[in-house]
Design a protein around this motif. Structure first.
Motif, short mmCIF file in Angstrom:
data_model
loop_
_atom_site.label_atom_id
_atom_site.label_comp_id
_atom_site.label_asym_id
_atom_site.label_seq_id
_atom_site.Cartn_x
_atom_site.Cartn_y
_atom_site.Cartn_z
N ARG A 211 0.83 -1.20 0.00
CA ARG A 211 0.00 0.00 0.00
C ARG A 211 0.87 1.25 0.00
N LEU A 212 0.52 2.21 -0.86
CA LEU A 212 1.27 3.45 -0.96
C LEU A 212 0.76 4.46 0.06
N HIS A 213 1.63 5.33 0.49
CA HIS A 213 1.30 6.30 1.53
C HIS A 213 0.35 7.38 1.01
N ALA A 214 -0.83 7.50 1.61
CA ALA A 214 -1.81 8.57 1.33
C ALA A 214 -2.03 8.82 -0.15
N PRO A 215 -2.39 7.80 -0.93
CA PRO A 215 -2.54 8.01 -2.38
C PRO A 215 -3.69 8.95 -2.72
N ARG A 216 -4.77 8.91 -1.93
CA ARG A 216 -5.91 9.80 -2.24
C ARG A 216 -5.51 11.26 -2.06
N ARG A 217 -4.81 11.53 -0.98
CA ARG A 217 -4.34 12.90 -0.75
C ARG A 217 -3.37 13.33 -1.85
#
Length: 444
Positions: A211-217
């Motif tokens: 999982r990538l860090h804060a992709p939505r942000r």
């Protein structure tokens, strides 16, 4: 002599495409050789060729090259923070990915240059549709709208020189731009593949290994930064208006400075870092996003620099203006008179590469001809200015950095770029001048 120089230029273009297609020369080297070879064939001395190429190369790298580097930084941060992959996954569920790119191109057409607008929108385009079709849709949308929308510099220059009615130009230009964007989008569909490249997933801080860090942000940050940079380029266009609608003096200088390449680089990179929250120490190193971005951008920066060198050599010969002047005795009757400003701008643009120079040159040539051609009324002058703008965007090719940005983004070789981007722009120009002549016919 000017006809011979134009012939040499065409020969250099053909030889360049054939040489690259056969894999005999690397693109940058081939373009540099073509530029120098054309300069010699056109009768320039060694000192003149070297000075012109170096000047054009330096000016282009200072302008468009720095913008490309800034866009590469933003793209690398977006990849590392997960924005590219997250938005790409979302976009797969959209009914069409061409429509948002076409709308972006239509709006961003008022930016100071279509090349700069394409560069700053490239990180967002990659996430929406990193395919030949996506690049072509955005490129043609920017090209079509830039030629006929105020306050884009091309239209601004032609309208000012010819004394056009700005309100009428805006009223005709907006629907005409929408038509040209539609034409470009429809042309791109069968002309280019919609198959996307593999989405970059080079994160510096993976969580749980997947999982990538804060992709939505990060995705929201990418959209916001792209729109801010386009707005800065648009404000620069407004600041260039001679009547100074947003203020003069130091205020005007500040507005124009907002679109300077180094400002775009710093603001774009800084905002992307702050808004995405992607502050890893490793990211600023050679192994992080900064190093990866520079490696990716280097070849494209050199390529657009070489295109600028060829453009400057072509401008120094004066062949574009001299060949355009051969048409000045042509006087098409009635609405067909609009063919003259269109053809003048198209010839200058094709032979020397700069749309703005083409618009200024063609409009200057038309100043004394609007009366004899029956265009010396507000509507006639406005339509003539729009004709100049449409012609000035025709046939971008190897002497134009915009051609290389779109072609490389679409993974198109020089021959494919000519067959798709250049031909698509010519088609848009023909549609535009046909529409303008119909308007003139109906209105008179």
């Amino acid at each position: 002599m000017s006809l011979h120089q134009a012939a040499y230029f065409i020969v250099a273009l053909v030889l360049f495409v054939l040489t690259v297609a056969r894999g005999r020369l690397q693109l940058f080297l081939a373009l540099t050789v073509a530029a120098i070879g054309f300069g010699y064939a056109a009768g320039m001395s060694t000192a003149h060729v070297g000075k012109a190429f170096s000047l054009g190369f330096g000016q282009t790298v200072n302008a468009l090259g720095l913008t490309v580097v800034g866009a590469a930084f933003i793209a690398a941060i977006a990849d590392a923070a997960g924005a590219t992959g997250f938005l790409a996954e979302k976009a797969r569920g959209w009914r069409t990915r061409s429509l948002p790119l076409a709308i972006l191109g239509l709006v961003a057409g008022i930016a100071s240059t279509p090349a700069a607008a394409f560069a700053v929108l490239s990180p967002l385009r990659r996430a929406i549709s990193d395919s030949p079709r996506g690049a072509l849709v955005l490129g043609l949308a920017l090209s079509g709208s830039h030629g006929v929308l105020i306050p884009a510099p091309v239209m601004l220059a032609s309208a000012t020189i010819l004394g056009a009615d700005w309100a009428l130009a805006a009223g005709i230009g907006l629907p005409l731009a929408a038509l040209l964007v539609l034409v470009g989008t429809l042309f791109a569909r069968p002309a280019a593949s919609g198959e996307a490249a593999a989405v970059a997933m080079e994160s510096d801080d993976l969580i749980d290994g997947s999982r990538l860090h804060a992709p939505r942000r990060a995705m929201a940050a990418l959209v916001a930064v792209s729109l801010v940079l386009v707005a800065m380029l648009a404000v620069q266009s407004l600041g260039d208006i001679a009547s100074e609608p947003l203020g003069g003096g130091s205020n005007r200088e500040f507005l124009i400075a907002l679109g300077r390449p180094v400002i775009l680089l710093l603001v774009g990179t800084g905002l992307m870092l702050v808004l995405s929250g992607h502050w890893t120490a490793k990211g600023f190193s050679e192994e992080g996003w900064a190093g990866r971005a520079l490696v990716r951008a280097a070849s494209l920066v050199l390529l657009v620099g070489a295109a600028g060198g060829l453009q400057k050599i072509a401008q120094e010969t004066g062949m574009a203006e001299m060949n355009a002047e051969r048409l000045l005795g042509w006087a098409p009757p009635g609405p067909l008179a609009l063919l003259l400003p269109f053809a003048l701008a198209a010839i200058v643009k094709t032979l020397q590469g700069s749309s703005l120079v083409a618009a200024i040159t063609a409009a200057g040539m038309m100043m004394e001809l609007v009366g004899p051609l029956g265009l010396d009324d507000p509507a006639g002058r406005t339509l003539a200015a729009l004709g100049v703008g449409a012609g000035a965007m025709c046939a971008p090719h190897i002497n134009d950095g915009f051609f290389w940005l779109v072609s490389r983004a679409g993974r198109l070789g020089p021959g494919a770029g000519l067959a798709r981007l250049s031909l698509g722009a010519v088609l848009q120009g023909l549609v535009a001048i046909t529409a303008l002549m119909l308007i003139r016919l109906i209105a008179t």
